[in-house]
Enzyme design. Sequence first.
Site, PDB file in Angstrom:
ATOM      1  N   ILE A 197       0.911  -1.144   0.000  1.00  0.00           N
ATOM      2  CA  ILE A 197       0.000   0.000   0.000  1.00  0.00           C
ATOM      3  C   ILE A 197       0.952   1.196   0.000  1.00  0.00           C
ATOM      4  O   ILE A 197       1.571   1.504   1.007  1.00  0.00           O
ATOM      5  CB  ILE A 197      -0.932   0.006   1.229  1.00  0.00           C
ATOM      6  CG1 ILE A 197      -1.829  -1.232   1.237  1.00  0.00           C
ATOM      7  CG2 ILE A 197      -1.795   1.281   1.227  1.00  0.00           C
ATOM      8  CD1 ILE A 197      -2.738  -1.352   2.464  1.00  0.00           C
ATOM      9  N   PRO A 198       1.136   1.832  -1.158  1.00  0.00           N
ATOM     10  CA  PRO A 198       2.278   2.723  -1.397  1.00  0.00           C
ATOM     11  C   PRO A 198       2.210   4.105  -0.748  1.00  0.00           C
ATOM     12  O   PRO A 198       2.149   5.135  -1.427  1.00  0.00           O
ATOM     13  CB  PRO A 198       2.318   2.826  -2.919  1.00  0.00           C
ATOM     14  CG  PRO A 198       0.883   2.707  -3.321  1.00  0.00           C
ATOM     15  CD  PRO A 198       0.285   1.711  -2.344  1.00  0.00           C
ATOM     16  N   CYS A 199       2.303   4.137   0.574  1.00  0.00           N
ATOM     17  CA  CYS A 199       2.280   5.416   1.288  1.00  0.00           C
ATOM     18  C   CYS A 199       3.527   6.253   0.987  1.00  0.00           C
ATOM     19  O   CYS A 199       3.515   7.469   1.175  1.00  0.00           O
ATOM     20  CB  CYS A 199       2.122   5.196   2.786  1.00  0.00           C
ATOM     21  SG  CYS A 199       3.321   4.087   3.512  1.00  0.00           S
ATOM     22  N   HIS A 200       4.570   5.628   0.465  1.00  0.00           N
ATOM     23  CA  HIS A 200       5.784   6.372   0.109  1.00  0.00           C
ATOM     24  C   HIS A 200       5.550   7.312  -1.081  1.00  0.00           C
ATOM     25  O   HIS A 200       6.327   8.226  -1.298  1.00  0.00           O
ATOM     26  CB  HIS A 200       6.940   5.409  -0.198  1.00  0.00           C
ATOM     27  CG  HIS A 200       6.679   4.478  -1.338  1.00  0.00           C
ATOM     28  ND1 HIS A 200       5.960   3.307  -1.185  1.00  0.00           N
ATOM     29  CD2 HIS A 200       7.020   4.551  -2.643  1.00  0.00           C
ATOM     30  CE1 HIS A 200       5.886   2.685  -2.358  1.00  0.00           C
ATOM     31  NE2 HIS A 200       6.522   3.426  -3.262  1.00  0.00           N
TER      32      HIS A 200
END
Length: 178
Positions: A142-145
Site C-alpha cells: 500500500i504505497p504510502c511512500h
Amino acid sequence: MRVTNDCSELISAAPMAASCTLESPVGTLWLGASANGLMCLKVAPLRDELACPSASAASRAEGHLNAACTQLMEFFAGKRHQFDLALAPKGTEFQRAVWQALLALPFGETASYSEIALQINRPTAVRAVGAANGANPVAIIIPCHRVIGKGGTLTGYAWGLEMKASLLRLESCVLPLL
C-alpha cells in the site's frame, strides 16, 4: 481481497498466523499474515504477536507470505509495478479509505496529502490523511511512500525520509525537494 480491489473490506478478524523476514534493498522487512491475507509489512525488528493458529490457517498465512516475498523481490528488481496479493490489514473506515486511495496511485507517480484528502471527499482532513498514511500497516504494497507535501517536498514517512526517497528512486519518480 486483492491489492487492486476495494480496500473497504480490509478488516481482518483472523489473527496473525505466520511471519517472516525479507532482506531488501531498503533494509530487513518483517511481514505478518493471517489466513485471510497479508496483515503487515514493517521494517524489522518490529513484530506483532502471533496467535496460536490452526495448521490450515498457518499454511494459508505462509502462502500469503511466500507470495508477498516473491512479489516484493520482483518489485525491488524492477520487474513488478503492481502487486497482486490478498491483504488483511486492520484499520478504521477512514484509514481504509485513505489506503484505497493509495492503492490507486500508479507506480512511478506521487500525490500530495491534500490530493488524497480530495480524492476521498474529505478536503479538510489533510492532517488525518497524513495520520492514516503513517498508520499504514502494509508499507510499500500500500504505497504510502508515494505521498508528498503539497509544495512538492519530501515529507513524513514512518521508516524515514531516506527509505522514502529510495523507494521513489526505485520507481523512477522525480524526487521532490527535501
